[in-house]
Design a protein around this motif. Structure first.
Motif, PDB file in Angstrom:
ATOM      1  N   UNK A  46       1.055  -1.273  -0.015  1.00 30.87           N
ATOM      2  CA  UNK A  46       0.027   0.057   0.007  1.00 30.87           C
ATOM      3  C   UNK A  46       0.952   1.171  -0.093  1.00 30.87           C
ATOM      4  N   UNK A  47       0.583   2.265   0.909  1.00 29.03           N
ATOM      5  CA  UNK A  47       1.291   3.505   0.915  1.00 29.03           C
ATOM      6  C   UNK A  47       2.207   3.835   1.911  1.00 29.03           C
ATOM      7  N   UNK A  48       2.724   2.369   2.540  1.00 28.45           N
ATOM      8  CA  UNK A  48       3.468   2.583   3.580  1.00 28.45           C
ATOM      9  C   UNK A  48       4.864   2.515   3.118  1.00 28.45           C
ATOM     10  N   UNK A  49       5.615   2.304   4.076  1.00 32.06           N
ATOM     11  CA  UNK A  49       7.471   2.460   3.712  1.00 32.06           C
ATOM     12  C   UNK A  49       7.613   3.325   4.509  1.00 32.06           C
ATOM     13  N   UNK A  56       5.104  12.282   1.076  1.00 30.56           N
ATOM     14  CA  UNK A  56       5.848  12.635  -0.493  1.00 30.56           C
ATOM     15  C   UNK A  56       4.870  12.139  -1.579  1.00 30.56           C
ATOM     16  N   UNK A  57       4.013  11.337  -1.225  1.00 34.67           N
ATOM     17  CA  UNK A  57       3.069  11.025  -2.112  1.00 34.67           C
ATOM     18  C   UNK A  57       2.194  12.115  -2.187  1.00 34.67           C
ATOM     19  N   UNK A  58       1.652  12.658  -1.289  1.00 36.52           N
ATOM     20  CA  UNK A  58       0.828  13.926  -1.315  1.00 36.52           C
ATOM     21  C   UNK A  58       1.576  15.293  -1.911  1.00 36.52           C
ATOM     22  N   UNK A  67      -0.754  10.368  -7.529  1.00 36.83           N
ATOM     23  CA  UNK A  67      -0.155  10.021  -6.536  1.00 36.83           C
ATOM     24  C   UNK A  67      -0.971   9.667  -5.241  1.00 36.83           C
ATOM     25  N   UNK A  68      -2.157   9.952  -5.456  1.00 34.42           N
ATOM     26  CA  UNK A  68      -3.368   9.891  -4.110  1.00 34.42           C
ATOM     27  C   UNK A  68      -2.984   8.409  -3.346  1.00 34.42           C
TER      28      UNK A  68
END
Length: 215
Positions: A46-49, A56-58, A67-68
């Motif tokens: 998902x959007x973790x890490x 940064x995605x935001x 990049x939502x």
């Protein structure tokens, strides 16, 4: 009866296509996970890490890239060649009129914001109406084109001198045939093709080369 059979046929075809797409995404996820492990990067389905990945995605989303955090998968984040890097897939972004062909993104954080530079791949130049990337840079039509580009790869920028400096520094270093951009504090490349270990290496290498060119 014919209408019912047509409906069932379409339903089965749609189901088969979704299963095929899922299989492709699963295989790509394995390759991305392996690449991350080999380079000491974080991987999350998902959007973790890394702690900064979501923000940064935001930031990339605010610059116009799809990049939502709730849409992306197979997120790679960490430090590569001394620079913060980020990679992700957005399976909701398709090549029109196709309903498959997911875009993979790689990005490297820059030391500060720089003037916009957009490099269009030959395919993207020829098929501007088929790629959503055209909409990510609504002002690009007003950018100046770097002299000597366009036949094989169009490079545009708000500051032609800076755009020529960046393009000249990465020419022949994995940049040929790729689409990439400098926007804000990010160097970004996007790729609609199926991922391979070599393509992952080239894409992350490209954004790091772009970041090096920016200082």
């Amino acid at each position: 009866m014919g209408l019912i059979l047509d409906f069932l046929s379409e339903l089965l075809s749609d189901s088969a296509r979704k299963k095929a797409d899922k299989a492709v995404l699963t295989e790509q996820g394995r390759k991305v996970r392996k690449f991350a492990a080999e380079h000491g990067l974080y991987f999350a389905p998902g959007d973790g890490g890394a702690a900064w990945a979501a923000s940064a995605l935001g930031e990339l989303g605010g610059l116009g890239f799809p990049a939502a955090p709730e849409q992306v998968i197979d997120v790679v984040s960490g430090t590569l060649r001394g620079r913060p890097v980020l990679g992700f897939d957005n399976p909701r972004v398709h090549l029109r009129p196709l309903d498959s062909g997911h875009f993979w993104f790689a990005a490297a954080r820059l030391p500060r914001a720089f003037p916009d530079v957009v490099a269009r791949s030959p395919w993207e130049v020829r098929n501007a109406g088929s790629t959503p990337a055209t909409g990510w840079f609504p002002d690009a039509s007003h950018y100046a084109q770097v002299p000597g580009t366009g036949a094989k790869q169009a490079v545009l920028g708000t500051d032609p001198g800076f755009a020529a400096h960046v393009a000249g520094g990465v020419r022949g270093r994995g940049a040929f045939g790729a689409s990439w951009a400098i926007r804000g504090r990010w160097a970004v490349t996007w790729d609609p093709g199926l991922l391979t270990a070599k393509r992952l290496q080239n894409r992350f290498g490209l954004v790091c080369d772009l970041a090096d060119r920016c200082g």
